[in-house]
Write a protein that holds these residues in place. Structure first.
Motif, mmCIF file in Angstrom:
data_model
loop_
_atom_site.group_PDB
_atom_site.id
_atom_site.type_symbol
_atom_site.label_atom_id
_atom_site.label_comp_id
_atom_site.label_asym_id
_atom_site.label_seq_id
_atom_site.Cartn_x
_atom_site.Cartn_y
_atom_site.Cartn_z
ATOM 1 N N MET A 187 -7.878 3.962 1.888
ATOM 2 C CA MET A 187 -6.438 3.705 1.737
ATOM 3 C C MET A 187 -5.714 4.140 3.008
ATOM 4 N N GLY A 245 -6.118 2.901 -6.720
ATOM 5 C CA GLY A 245 -5.774 1.851 -5.777
ATOM 6 C C GLY A 245 -6.865 0.798 -5.710
ATOM 7 N N SER A 260 2.159 1.696 -3.423
ATOM 8 C CA SER A 260 1.026 2.139 -4.251
ATOM 9 C C SER A 260 0.778 3.629 -4.071
ATOM 10 N N ILE A 289 0.816 -1.222 0.000
ATOM 11 C CA ILE A 289 0.000 0.000 0.000
ATOM 12 C C ILE A 289 0.848 1.271 0.000
ATOM 13 N N LEU A 331 -2.724 -1.840 -7.803
ATOM 14 C CA LEU A 331 -3.127 -0.657 -8.553
ATOM 15 C C LEU A 331 -3.823 -1.121 -9.827
#
Length: 284
Positions: free
Chosen positions: A247, A192, A176, A173, A201
């Protein structure tokens, strides 16, 4: 709470070094409650000759700092979800670990990376699909050297964006997030995908990109196979774009899990940050 005198505050700081842990805890709690009065004396006590006092004073000051950061984070979370900014949120999370973080330095670093890719890339490639992503992956993972931290996956620095940018190491993450921040500067349509067990992604509703494995390109079927093989089953939502708010929730959850045994106070503060994000969303 009543106003404390200077003498009372100094006495409480002295009690932080008491051998009786309950006494030290009561002193700690009282000093935290009297934060505005106590902070100057706590700063002074950083150099106390008593190592127990120094350690506990540092812990209190860190708690006060995180509380202040929490107030700033709360204001950020109150914004409508459509206005939640990934870059701002990632920097706020990074400040939890690096209070003197120089945002301007890292924003310039991201700007320079985007400008460098634009200079290196043929204009005709900038408008193409897979060819564009392959060129960007080459730049991001090979030229810049970003990679998944296979050997130190649970290092908290993998989740702080400043450290990911400095070390070029991260977890799915956080890699990303950096990839997205550069791609957005280039207007490359990447989002994402918060797949269970592995963050990915997606480019232009077609290609899936695995940032932890050097940008390996996947199709939808391969993503579904990963989910099935790892016991998650499949639901179309698993391959849907993840809102920025969530996220950030996922980034915080990773840090909370790491700090839950290493640093419970920090884990508690970060749990508060995560709760702000989810509770604010629930009120919208």
């Amino acid at each position: 709470m009543k106003t404390l005198t200077e003498g009372e505050i100094r006495a409480l700081i002295h009690l932080l070094g008491d051998d009786d842990i309950k006494t030290a805890q009561i002193a700690r709690k009282t000093l935290i409650e009297a934060r505005s009065q106590a902070e100057p004396f706590l700063e002074e006590a950083r150099t106390s000759p008593d190592p127990h006092v120094r350690t506990r004073v540092y812990s209190i000051l860190e708690r006060l700092r995180l509380d202040e950061l929490g107030r700033r984070f709360s204001r950020f979370c109150e914004m409508p979800s459509a206005w939640i900014d990934l870059e701002e949120g990632a920097f706020l999370i990074a400040e939890a670990g690096y209070p003197s973080l120089n945002r301007a330095h890292y924003r310039t670093m991201l700007d320079d990376m985007a400008a460098d890719f634009r200079r290196r890339t043929d204009r005709s490639t900038m408008g193409r699909g897979r060819e564009l992503i392959e060129a960007f992956n080459q730049y991001f993972f090979e030229d810049l050297g970003f990679a998944g931290n296979q050997d130190g996956y649970y290092d908290p620095d993998n989740s702080y964006i400043n450290q990911v940018l400095d070390r070029r190491l991260g977890i799915p993450i956080s890699l990303s997030a950096v990839y997205l921040l550069i791609a957005r500067r280039l207007r490359i349509p990447v989002v994402g995908i918060g797949m269970p067990g592995h963050f990915l992604l997606q480019y232009n509703d077609s290609l899936f990109i695995d940032p932890f494995h050097k940008g390996r390109l996947l199709n939808r079927g391969e993503c579904v196979q990963f989910l099935m093989n790892n016991g998650f089953g499949f639901h179309p939502a698993y391959l849907s774009p993840t809102p920025t708010r969530f996220m950030l929730v996922r980034m915080l959850t990773n840090l909370i899990q790491i700090y839950s045994t290493q640093d419970p106070d920090r884990a508690d503060s970060l749990t508060g940050f995560r709760d702000m994000l989810t509770h604010s969303y629930a009120k919208v």
